[in-house]
Design a protein around this motif. Structure first.
Motif, PDB file in Angstrom:
ATOM      1  N   LEU A 250       0.915  -1.280   0.325  1.00 48.53           N
ATOM      2  CA  LEU A 250      -0.239   0.043  -0.067  1.00 48.53           C
ATOM      3  C   LEU A 250       0.778   1.413   0.457  1.00 48.53           C
ATOM      4  O   LEU A 250       0.402   1.830  -1.327  1.00 48.53           O
ATOM      5  CB  LEU A 250      -0.910   0.243   1.557  1.00 48.53           C
ATOM      6  CG  LEU A 250      -2.323  -1.073   0.648  1.00 48.53           C
ATOM      7  CD1 LEU A 250      -2.674  -1.062   2.682  1.00 48.53           C
ATOM      8  CD2 LEU A 250      -3.371  -0.374   0.097  1.00 48.53           C
ATOM      9  N   GLU A 251       2.016   1.450   0.854  1.00 51.07           N
ATOM     10  CA  GLU A 251       2.578   2.352   0.740  1.00 51.07           C
ATOM     11  C   GLU A 251       3.549   2.300  -0.557  1.00 51.07           C
ATOM     12  O   GLU A 251       3.501   3.486  -0.724  1.00 51.07           O
ATOM     13  CB  GLU A 251       3.916   1.721   2.207  1.00 51.07           C
ATOM     14  CG  GLU A 251       4.657   2.633   2.265  1.00 51.07           C
ATOM     15  CD  GLU A 251       5.698   2.461   3.799  1.00 51.07           C
ATOM     16  OE1 GLU A 251       5.167   1.526   4.535  1.00 51.07           O
ATOM     17  OE2 GLU A 251       6.473   3.194   3.870  1.00 51.07           O
ATOM     18  N   ASN A 252       3.764   1.424  -1.076  1.00 44.56           N
ATOM     19  CA  ASN A 252       4.544   1.274  -2.490  1.00 44.56           C
ATOM     20  C   ASN A 252       3.888   2.039  -3.287  1.00 44.56           C
ATOM     21  O   ASN A 252       3.115   2.936  -4.238  1.00 44.56           O
ATOM     22  CB  ASN A 252       5.428   0.296  -2.809  1.00 44.56           C
ATOM     23  CG  ASN A 252       6.082   0.081  -2.638  1.00 44.56           C
ATOM     24  OD1 ASN A 252       7.180   0.720  -1.771  1.00 44.56           O
ATOM     25  ND2 ASN A 252       6.431  -1.042  -2.468  1.00 44.56           N
ATOM     26  N   LEU A 253       2.282   1.217  -3.607  1.00 46.72           N
ATOM     27  CA  LEU A 253       1.503   2.187  -4.707  1.00 46.72           C
ATOM     28  C   LEU A 253       1.077   3.787  -4.236  1.00 46.72           C
ATOM     29  O   LEU A 253       0.526   4.230  -5.062  1.00 46.72           O
ATOM     30  CB  LEU A 253      -0.239   1.190  -3.990  1.00 46.72           C
ATOM     31  CG  LEU A 253      -0.167   0.214  -4.458  1.00 46.72           C
ATOM     32  CD1 LEU A 253      -1.146  -1.159  -4.091  1.00 46.72           C
ATOM     33  CD2 LEU A 253      -0.245  -0.173  -6.927  1.00 46.72           C
ATOM     34  N   LEU A 254       1.411   4.335  -2.641  1.00 47.80           N
ATOM     35  CA  LEU A 254       1.051   5.449  -2.855  1.00 47.80           C
ATOM     36  C   LEU A 254       2.341   5.988  -3.347  1.00 47.80           C
ATOM     37  O   LEU A 254       1.494   7.283  -3.905  1.00 47.80           O
ATOM     38  CB  LEU A 254       0.316   6.021  -0.784  1.00 47.80           C
ATOM     39  CG  LEU A 254       0.544   7.234  -0.801  1.00 47.80           C
ATOM     40  CD1 LEU A 254      -0.692   7.524  -1.189  1.00 47.80           C
ATOM     41  CD2 LEU A 254       0.074   7.202   0.839  1.00 47.80           C
ATOM     42  N   SER A 255       3.293   5.613  -3.317  1.00 44.08           N
ATOM     43  CA  SER A 255       4.803   6.483  -3.616  1.00 44.08           C
ATOM     44  C   SER A 255       4.383   6.388  -5.475  1.00 44.08           C
ATOM     45  O   SER A 255       4.717   6.995  -6.005  1.00 44.08           O
ATOM     46  CB  SER A 255       5.325   5.898  -3.966  1.00 44.08           C
ATOM     47  OG  SER A 255       6.064   5.566  -1.894  1.00 44.08           O
ATOM     48  N   LEU A 256       4.091   5.549  -5.505  1.00 42.49           N
ATOM     49  CA  LEU A 256       3.763   5.677  -7.503  1.00 42.49           C
ATOM     50  C   LEU A 256       2.655   5.955  -7.991  1.00 42.49           C
ATOM     51  O   LEU A 256       3.040   6.330  -8.774  1.00 42.49           O
ATOM     52  CB  LEU A 256       3.907   4.092  -7.864  1.00 42.49           C
ATOM     53  CG  LEU A 256       5.084   2.802  -7.427  1.00 42.49           C
ATOM     54  CD1 LEU A 256       4.741   1.437  -7.863  1.00 42.49           C
ATOM     55  CD2 LEU A 256       6.266   3.090  -8.547  1.00 42.49           C
TER      56      LEU A 256
ATOM     57  N   ARG B 201      -5.102   3.814 -11.656  1.00 42.77           N
ATOM     58  CA  ARG B 201      -3.840   4.498 -12.355  1.00 42.77           C
ATOM     59  C   ARG B 201      -3.258   4.552 -13.447  1.00 42.77           C
ATOM     60  O   ARG B 201      -4.802   4.036 -14.124  1.00 42.77           O
ATOM     61  CB  ARG B 201      -2.230   3.094 -12.326  1.00 42.77           C
ATOM     62  CG  ARG B 201      -2.670   2.314 -12.822  1.00 42.77           C
ATOM     63  CD  ARG B 201      -1.146   1.415 -12.273  1.00 42.77           C
ATOM     64  NE  ARG B 201      -2.084   0.082 -12.606  1.00 42.77           N
ATOM     65  CZ  ARG B 201      -0.780  -1.262 -12.418  1.00 42.77           C
ATOM     66  NH1 ARG B 201       0.124  -1.116 -12.660  1.00 42.77           N
ATOM     67  NH2 ARG B 201      -2.007  -2.312 -12.837  1.00 42.77           N
ATOM     68  N   LEU B 202      -2.617   5.211 -14.678  1.00 44.56           N
ATOM     69  CA  LEU B 202      -2.649   5.673 -16.318  1.00 44.56           C
ATOM     70  C   LEU B 202      -1.384   4.661 -16.372  1.00 44.56           C
ATOM     71  O   LEU B 202      -0.612   4.802 -15.960  1.00 44.56           O
ATOM     72  CB  LEU B 202      -2.710   6.355 -16.329  1.00 44.56           C
ATOM     73  CG  LEU B 202      -2.882   7.178 -17.631  1.00 44.56           C
ATOM     74  CD1 LEU B 202      -4.210   6.990 -17.816  1.00 44.56           C
ATOM     75  CD2 LEU B 202      -2.779   8.742 -18.068  1.00 44.56           C
ATOM     76  N   ILE B 203      -2.353   3.473 -16.997  1.00 48.04           N
ATOM     77  CA  ILE B 203      -1.174   3.209 -18.277  1.00 48.04           C
ATOM     78  C   ILE B 203      -1.363   2.940 -19.644  1.00 48.04           C
ATOM     79  O   ILE B 203      -2.065   2.864 -20.006  1.00 48.04           O
ATOM     80  CB  ILE B 203      -1.238   1.668 -18.134  1.00 48.04           C
ATOM     81  CG1 ILE B 203      -1.215   1.498 -16.444  1.00 48.04           C
ATOM     82  CG2 ILE B 203      -0.262   0.559 -18.615  1.00 48.04           C
ATOM     83  CD1 ILE B 203      -0.880  -0.195 -16.323  1.00 48.04           C
ATOM     84  N   LYS B 204      -0.118   3.396 -20.413  1.00 43.89           N
ATOM     85  CA  LYS B 204      -0.833   3.835 -21.901  1.00 43.89           C
ATOM     86  C   LYS B 204      -1.732   4.845 -22.211  1.00 43.89           C
ATOM     87  O   LYS B 204      -2.053   3.871 -23.163  1.00 43.89           O
ATOM     88  CB  LYS B 204      -0.109   2.506 -22.136  1.00 43.89           C
ATOM     89  CG  LYS B 204       1.077   2.142 -21.814  1.00 43.89           C
ATOM     90  CD  LYS B 204       1.936   0.402 -23.315  1.00 43.89           C
ATOM     91  CE  LYS B 204       3.187   0.100 -22.533  1.00 43.89           C
ATOM     92  NZ  LYS B 204       3.265  -1.605 -23.209  1.00 43.89           N
ATOM     93  N   GLY B 205      -2.070   4.727 -21.628  1.00 40.74           N
ATOM     94  CA  GLY B 205      -3.572   6.218 -22.366  1.00 40.74           C
ATOM     95  C   GLY B 205      -4.856   5.005 -21.238  1.00 40.74           C
ATOM     96  O   GLY B 205      -5.587   5.145 -22.129  1.00 40.74           O
ATOM     97  N   ARG B 206      -5.002   4.198 -20.654  1.00 34.96           N
ATOM     98  CA  ARG B 206      -5.658   3.741 -20.537  1.00 34.96           C
ATOM     99  C   ARG B 206      -5.572   3.342 -18.581  1.00 34.96           C
ATOM    100  O   ARG B 206      -4.934   3.124 -17.717  1.00 34.96           O
ATOM    101  CB  ARG B 206      -5.531   1.860 -21.008  1.00 34.96           C
ATOM    102  CG  ARG B 206      -5.888   1.840 -22.309  1.00 34.96           C
ATOM    103  CD  ARG B 206      -6.306   0.693 -22.548  1.00 34.96           C
ATOM    104  NE  ARG B 206      -6.958  -0.539 -22.138  1.00 34.96           N
ATOM    105  CZ  ARG B 206      -7.129  -1.575 -21.891  1.00 34.96           C
ATOM    106  NH1 ARG B 206      -6.323  -2.601 -22.301  1.00 34.96           N
ATOM    107  NH2 ARG B 206      -8.037  -2.336 -21.657  1.00 34.96           N
TER     108      ARG B 206
END
Ligand code: COA
Length: 159
Positions: free
Chosen positions: A45-51, A72-77
């Motif tokens: 969860l901590e990593n997801l907050l940083s990313l 999150r956004l990945i390649k326009g999706r």
């Protein structure tokens, strides 16, 4: 920007949605462990907050955290990584409000569509996503660590 209202109030006080911060992690972890049989560990969860700080939102009301969403956004999706509401506060519009905030952020960042995975046995979540306009796309066999299938849901994001 940062604070938005949920679509409901608790004890006549508005529930608010805002970006998550590190201080929210213990409350988020508590909801996570209540909500999933394979909860993300605290460090994840901590990593997801940083990313993905731009896509991590919490709902608060009654003086405590009531739910969270991570997108999150990945390649326009857009991708919904996680969404959960405290067990005692479900079915009061918090999940819809959190999802709407996450999708708003994805739209703003140019996502043309959004997808997510959900456990095949999680009928409640699937009803929820259908109620929010998602469509069932496919099933991925043995997707989870315990080999349960995942169902993929998608939705176009019109600006
Ligand atoms: C899925 C979840 C986030 C929904 O949050 P919520 O705050 O209860 O959802 P809402 O109150 O916004 O519900 C919106 C609509 O979804 C549908 N819905 C939600 N829960 C439902 C249920 N238990 N049974 C049937 N439909 C349901 C209904 O159409 C509801 O509208 P209504 O109450 O006017 O009938 C919540 O149940 C949860 O945290 N579950 C555990 C974690 C989880 O499974 N997350 C998703 C995994 S990807």
């Amino acid at each position: 920007m940062g604070i938005a209202r949920c679509s409901f109030s608790i004890s006549n006080r508005p529930c608010r949605i805002r970006r998550a911060g590190r201080a929210d992690l213990p409350g988020i972890y508590e909801i996570e462990t209540q909500s999933f049989k394979d909860p993300y560990p605290r460090e994840v969860l901590e990593n997801l907050l940083s990313l993905y700080p731009y896509g991590f939102f919490v709902a608060e009301g009654d003086g405590r955290l009531l739910g969270y969403v991570i997108v999150r956004l990945i390649k326009g999706r857009g991708h919904v990584i996680a969404l959960a509401v405290a067990g005692s506060h479900r079915r009061r519009g918090i999940g819809s409000s959190l999802l709407a905030r996450g999708l708003e952020e994805l739209r703003r960042r140019g996502a043309g569509s959004v997808w997510l995975e959900v456990r095949a046995s999680n009928v409640t979540a699937q009803r929820f996503y259908l109620s929010q306009g998602f469509e069932r796309l496919a099933t991925i066999s043995n997707y989870y660590d315990d080999l349960e299938d995942a169902v993929i849901y998608t939705m176009p994001l019109l600006s």
